[in-house]
Design a protein around this motif. Structure first.
Motif, PDB file in Angstrom:
ATOM      1  N   THR A   1       0.803  -1.227   0.000  1.00 42.68           N
ATOM      2  CA  THR A   1       0.000   0.000   0.000  1.00 42.68           C
ATOM      3  C   THR A   1       0.836   1.277   0.000  1.00 42.68           C
ATOM      4  N   ASP A   2       2.137   1.192   0.252  1.00 40.91           N
ATOM      5  CA  ASP A   2       2.964   2.397   0.213  1.00 40.91           C
ATOM      6  C   ASP A   2       3.263   2.846  -1.209  1.00 40.91           C
ATOM      7  N   LYS A   3       2.886   2.042  -2.211  1.00 33.52           N
ATOM      8  CA  LYS A   3       3.066   2.418  -3.624  1.00 33.52           C
ATOM      9  C   LYS A   3       1.747   3.025  -4.120  1.00 33.52           C
ATOM     10  N   SER A   4       1.535   4.274  -3.804  1.00 28.28           N
ATOM     11  CA  SER A   4       0.250   4.908  -4.119  1.00 28.28           C
ATOM     12  C   SER A   4       0.069   5.177  -5.607  1.00 28.28           C
ATOM     13  N   ASP A   5       1.145   5.193  -6.384  1.00 31.02           N
ATOM     14  CA  ASP A   5       1.062   5.499  -7.812  1.00 31.02           C
ATOM     15  C   ASP A   5       1.190   4.233  -8.665  1.00 31.02           C
ATOM     16  N   LEU A   6       0.634   3.132  -8.189  1.00 28.48           N
ATOM     17  CA  LEU A   6       0.708   1.850  -8.895  1.00 28.48           C
ATOM     18  C   LEU A   6      -0.047   1.919 -10.217  1.00 28.48           C
ATOM     19  N   ILE A   7       0.562   1.389 -11.272  1.00 26.53           N
ATOM     20  CA  ILE A   7      -0.103   1.211 -12.566  1.00 26.53           C
ATOM     21  C   ILE A   7       0.023  -0.256 -12.961  1.00 26.53           C
ATOM     22  N   THR A   8      -0.606  -0.632 -14.055  1.00 31.86           N
ATOM     23  CA  THR A   8      -0.537  -2.013 -14.522  1.00 31.86           C
ATOM     24  C   THR A   8       0.320  -2.096 -15.779  1.00 31.86           C
ATOM     25  N   CYS A   9       0.563  -3.301 -16.209  1.00 34.33           N
ATOM     26  CA  CYS A   9       1.415  -3.514 -17.392  1.00 34.33           C
ATOM     27  C   CYS A   9       0.756  -3.048 -18.677  1.00 34.33           C
ATOM     28  N   LEU A  10      -0.544  -2.766 -18.649  1.00 38.32           N
ATOM     29  CA  LEU A  10      -1.252  -2.353 -19.864  1.00 38.32           C
ATOM     30  C   LEU A  10      -1.278  -0.846 -20.053  1.00 38.32           C
ATOM     31  N   ASP A  11      -0.873  -0.083 -19.065  1.00 38.14           N
ATOM     32  CA  ASP A  11      -0.912   1.383 -19.183  1.00 38.14           C
ATOM     33  C   ASP A  11       0.178   1.872 -20.123  1.00 38.14           C
ATOM     34  N   ASN A  12      -0.196   2.838 -20.972  1.00 33.90           N
ATOM     35  CA  ASN A  12       0.785   3.464 -21.861  1.00 33.90           C
ATOM     36  C   ASN A  12       0.748   4.976 -21.684  1.00 33.90           C
ATOM     37  N   ALA A  13       1.632   5.667 -22.396  1.00 34.89           N
ATOM     38  CA  ALA A  13       1.791   7.107 -22.180  1.00 34.89           C
ATOM     39  C   ALA A  13       0.547   7.892 -22.557  1.00 34.89           C
ATOM     40  N   SER A  14      -0.259   7.397 -23.490  1.00 36.42           N
ATOM     41  CA  SER A  14      -1.453   8.132 -23.909  1.00 36.42           C
ATOM     42  C   SER A  14      -2.526   8.166 -22.826  1.00 36.42           C
TER      43      SER A  14
ATOM     44  N   ILE B   1       7.278  13.152 -21.371  1.00 39.09           N
ATOM     45  CA  ILE B   1       6.610  13.126 -22.670  1.00 39.09           C
ATOM     46  C   ILE B   1       7.174  14.243 -23.547  1.00 39.09           C
ATOM     47  N   SER B   2       7.401  13.934 -24.824  1.00 42.00           N
ATOM     48  CA  SER B   2       7.893  14.944 -25.765  1.00 42.00           C
ATOM     49  C   SER B   2       7.333  14.654 -27.155  1.00 42.00           C
ATOM     50  N   LYS B   3       7.708  15.482 -28.105  1.00 40.74           N
ATOM     51  CA  LYS B   3       7.190  15.361 -29.471  1.00 40.74           C
ATOM     52  C   LYS B   3       7.704  14.099 -30.133  1.00 40.74           C
ATOM     53  N   GLY B   4       6.828  13.460 -30.915  1.00 39.86           N
ATOM     54  CA  GLY B   4       7.182  12.206 -31.577  1.00 39.86           C
ATOM     55  C   GLY B   4       8.177  12.380 -32.705  1.00 39.86           C
ATOM     56  N   ILE B   5       8.710  11.256 -33.182  1.00 43.56           N
ATOM     57  CA  ILE B   5       9.675  11.243 -34.284  1.00 43.56           C
ATOM     58  C   ILE B   5       9.114  10.367 -35.405  1.00 43.56           C
ATOM     59  N   PRO B   6       9.624  10.506 -36.621  1.00 43.89           N
ATOM     60  CA  PRO B   6       9.045   9.761 -37.747  1.00 43.89           C
ATOM     61  C   PRO B   6       9.293   8.254 -37.699  1.00 43.89           C
ATOM     62  N   TYR B   7      10.362   7.841 -37.014  1.00 45.38           N
ATOM     63  CA  TYR B   7      10.732   6.429 -37.110  1.00 45.38           C
ATOM     64  C   TYR B   7      11.303   5.964 -35.773  1.00 45.38           C
TER      65      TYR B   7
ATOM     66  N   SER C   1      12.113  -4.832 -28.807  1.00 42.23           N
ATOM     67  CA  SER C   1      11.413  -3.632 -29.255  1.00 42.23           C
ATOM     68  C   SER C   1      11.284  -3.680 -30.772  1.00 42.23           C
ATOM     69  N   LYS C   2      10.081  -3.389 -31.258  1.00 41.62           N
ATOM     70  CA  LYS C   2       9.814  -3.455 -32.690  1.00 41.62           C
ATOM     71  C   LYS C   2      10.026  -2.094 -33.349  1.00 41.62           C
ATOM     72  N   VAL C   3      10.221  -2.126 -34.640  1.00 39.36           N
ATOM     73  CA  VAL C   3      10.290  -0.890 -35.417  1.00 39.36           C
ATOM     74  C   VAL C   3       8.900  -0.270 -35.446  1.00 39.36           C
ATOM     75  N   GLY C   4       8.813   1.038 -35.228  1.00 40.41           N
ATOM     76  CA  GLY C   4       7.524   1.721 -35.174  1.00 40.41           C
ATOM     77  C   GLY C   4       7.445   2.911 -36.098  1.00 40.41           C
ATOM     78  N   PRO C   5       6.237   3.233 -36.575  1.00 38.25           N
ATOM     79  CA  PRO C   5       6.060   4.391 -37.471  1.00 38.25           C
ATOM     80  C   PRO C   5       5.910   5.685 -36.686  1.00 38.25           C
ATOM     81  N   LEU C   6       5.659   6.747 -37.433  1.00 41.34           N
ATOM     82  CA  LEU C   6       5.505   8.088 -36.869  1.00 41.34           C
ATOM     83  C   LEU C   6       4.398   8.123 -35.819  1.00 41.34           C
ATOM     84  N   SER C   7       4.627   8.912 -34.770  1.00 43.32           N
ATOM     85  CA  SER C   7       3.598   9.140 -33.758  1.00 43.32           C
ATOM     86  C   SER C   7       3.648  10.604 -33.334  1.00 43.32           C
ATOM     87  N   THR C   8       2.557  11.074 -32.741  1.00 40.17           N
ATOM     88  CA  THR C   8       2.481  12.482 -32.332  1.00 40.17           C
ATOM     89  C   THR C   8       3.361  12.769 -31.123  1.00 40.17           C
TER      90      THR C   8
END
Length: 681
Positions: free
Chosen positions: A118-131, A189-195, A206-213
């Motif tokens: 319970t001392d970890k008040s900012d717990l998240i799960t493995c499914l949470d992403n930056a969005s 968090i910062s601005k995305g890159i094309p590749y 880690s897989k190759v990924g396309p452009l993101s915001t």
């Protein structure tokens, strides 16, 4: 038979139903018993929940209990499609039982949940992403077990990860948290890159990924620099190995793949062992204790020699005699690191917690064809206390077997680890978890406070100096040409003004009156010299002769009030001007002067008998000329009245002055021989 992905750590973990995220099978059951340290409590958070509720949680449900065994008490029973549980389920003790029951159903993914103390008040799960988060920077706690096969990430460090990537899985890939222990992450968090590039690190691909915001990166301690294999900071003499591969090619040339060849990104062959077995090692001497946070490896990098190491252990020591096998905290088994899957790709593994040691060994456990590799160590200088270590003795040599295949099976790894258990201690080292991202240092915080304060102080000083300069200029403008500051007007200054230089002729001047007693102090021999002058139609001033003798003794203050000054056209009749002086000073030698007693050359005038008194060249008030007594007349007249503001001027002969109504009589002084024995009466 209903248990899916499960990692139960000492402080956190992850659990999921079987076949998640696909539809769970019918008639399955699973029960998890979770224990944390005594005195702590357990909190449970659901990342996804999708259980059939067609029979109102009768045959398909998830049930949570306080405690374990027959004494447990129920906290709640849950079911439903797309059930949203935003809050946390908290236990009353350090033990929790989670029970999943799957009845007859046609749909439903099951569930995925995370737990922590319970001392970890900012717990998240493995499914949470930056969005899922709107803040540009935030801290979260990742549970253990987030390397899951049904999640993916794109990107790498230091460039960043795509915003669709799992935060906790990317944290494991970046080496900021451990999959076995979990830990705190600091996300930016910062601005995305094309590749986005792909890579293999810490058993996460880690897989190759396309452009993101947008993208995200992690704040770390910064202890991830290279330690000198590639750069050559570590000399060849400090790189050794158990054996060296030597062989002759078809031309008869001998090839030696020495230990110093094991430098990452260096062209040429790698280090290779002469014998390929589990007892080979590559050793690096760092010359002193360092904090080692990671390792990067490649294969041979030579296309014609397809050699690489696919699994290895890490050992470390302070004296190169007693060696410690690296283990993760709370785990009583040696850590086996995933190596390369081909000869070119760089594979990174991080040590959480870091290794503090001088000597570092790589012990290959699995390889392709031959043991061959290039390496680089990551870390920084050691500055804090180190963790306790486990000592072990060298294992007995197993029988030779060079026909290793490439399958990285658990049975093989288990057999290797079992053979090593006989000659080493088995107690678990209590190593403090250092995966928590450190906070901003005190120096940075102090600089953030001091810099604005210093800027304000310097700005204030500049404003004060500017105001003082303007005030001084305005004060100067209000003072007269020869006015002195107030502190110069004290009485003691009257005795010091004789040291002041004479004023220049360009400045405007006022009449100065001298007492006749000044002349009487002159030696008789000096008087004729001062009184000699050219024959003039008008009276000439005596100041030129007197100044040379009297300027250092003059202590007379001019009369205050309005004084007459010169005009350009009529130097003897000018308007009155107000000129203020602190003290009287001698007039300069050159320049026009007011009328003063004159001495004329008598060569052009008739003589007058000595007995006849002379008539003064001054016009006296009441048309009375002051008498001249003795051979020499009084040279200077003094106006004793301080209120007298007008001067009486001489007037040329035959010309009417300002008092035209009265008769003006002019008389030149008598022509007398210059005598040095005369005295004033």
């Amino acid at each position: 038979d209903g248990c899916g992905h499960t990692v139960l750590g000492p402080e956190s973990g992850t659990l999921a139903s079987i076949n998640y995220p696909q539809t769970s099978p019918n008639s399955t059951v699973c029960e998890w018993e979770i224990r944390v340290k005594p005195g702590q409590r357990v909190q449970l958070k659901f990342g996804d929940f999708d259980i059939d509720d067609s029979d109102s949680c009768h045959s398909s449900y998830l049930r949570v209990h306080n405690g374990i065994g027959s004494t447990r008490t129920e906290i709640g029973k849950y079911c439903g499609f797309g059930f949203q549980m935003d809050g946390l389920i908290t236990s009353k003790s350090n033990e929790v039982t989670v029970q999943f029951m799957s009845g007859i159903h046609t749909s439903g993914r099951g569930f995925l949940a995370a737990y922590s103390t319970t001392d970890k008040s900012d717990l998240i799960t493995c499914l949470d992403n930056a969005s899922h988060f709107s803040e540009p920077e935030f801290n979260k706690y990742c549970p253990a077990g987030c390397v899951i096969p049904f999640a993916d990430i794109s990107g790498t460090i230091p460039h960043g990860y795509r915003d669709s990537s799992s935060l906790c899985m990317a944290g494991v890939h970046a080496g900021v948290v451990s999959n076995t222990l979990g830990g705190q992450i600091n996300v930016v968090i910062s601005k995305g890159i094309p590749y986005y590039e792909g890579s293999l690190a810490n058993n996460v691909t880690s897989k190759v990924g396309p452009l993101s915001t947008s993208l995200f990166t992690f704040k770390t301690s910064g202890c991830y620099g290279t330690l000198g294999m590639e750069s050559g900071v570590i000399p060849d003499s400090q790189i050794t190995a158990s054996s060296v591969l030597e062989w002759s090619d078809q031309t008869g040339q001998v090839n030696t793949w020495k230990p110093e060849n094991a430098r990452l990104k260096r062209p040429g062959p790698p280090w290779a062992a002469f014998v390929s077995d589990e007892h080979q090692w590559l050793q690096i001497d760092l010359n002193k204790e360092k904090r080692i946070t990671g390792i990067i490896t490649t294969g041979s990098t030579l296309a014609e020699y397809y050699y690489y190491v696919s699994a290895y252990r890490i050992l470390y020591s302070d004296d190169a005699q007693k060696w410690t096998v690296y283990r993760e905290p709370g785990i009583d088994k040696d850590k086996v690191f995933q190596g390369n899957t081909e000869l070119y790709q760089e594979v990174r593994n991080n040590f959480i917690p870091p290794i503090i040691a001088r000597f570092f060994r790589i012990n290959p456990l699995k390889w392709h064809q031959k043991i061959a590799m290039k390496v680089e160590l990551l870390g920084c200088q050691f500055s804090i206390g180190r963790a306790p270590k486990i000592t072990m003795l060298p294992p007995p040599p197993p029988p030779q077997n060079n026909d290793k295949n490439d399958d990285f099976s658990d049975d093989f790894i288990h057999s290797v680890k079992t053979s090593l258990q006989t000659d080493k201690t088995t107690f678990t080292p209590e190593i403090k978890n250092t995966t928590v991202t450190p906070s901003v240092t005190k120096d940075v915080a102090l600089a953030a406070v001091l810099v604005p304060v210093l800027v304000m102080v310097f700005t204030t000083l500049i404003l004060i100096l500017v105001c003082a300069w303007h005030w001084r200029n305005r004060k100067k403008k209000t003072e007269g040409t020869y006015d002195l500051p107030y502190w110069d007007r004290a009485g003691w200054w009257k005795g010091m003004k004789q040291f002041l230089p004479t004023k220049s002729a360009e400045h405007e001047e006022t009449p100065v009156r001298y007492s006749s007693s000044e002349i009487s102090h002159l030696r008789p021999r000096e008087v004729p010299t001062m009184l000699q002058t050219e024959s003039a139609e008008y009276a000439q001033p005596l100041v030129g002769g007197i100044v040379g003798t009297l300027h250092q003794r003059s202590t007379f203050k001019p009369e205050e009030g309005k004084e007459a000054s010169y005009a350009d056209l009529d130097p003897y009749n000018s308007p009155v001007q107000e000129v203020y002086h602190a003290y009287a000073e001698p007039l300069p030698i050159t320049g026009p002067e007011y009328a003063t007693p004159i001495i004329m050359d008598m060569s052009s005038h008739p003589s007058t008998p000595l007995g006849v008194p002379s008539i003064s060249t001054f016009k006296a008030a009441g048309n009375q000329a002051p008498p001249l007594v003795g051979t020499y007349n009084k040279l200077l007249s003094r106006t004793d009245s301080a209120s007298s503001a007008q001067a009486l001027y001489d007037t040329p002969k035959g010309q009417l002055g300002p008092g035209a109504a009265d008769e003006l009589v002019y008389q030149v002084p008598q022509s007398v021989a210059h005598s040095t024995g005369s005295k004033d009466e």
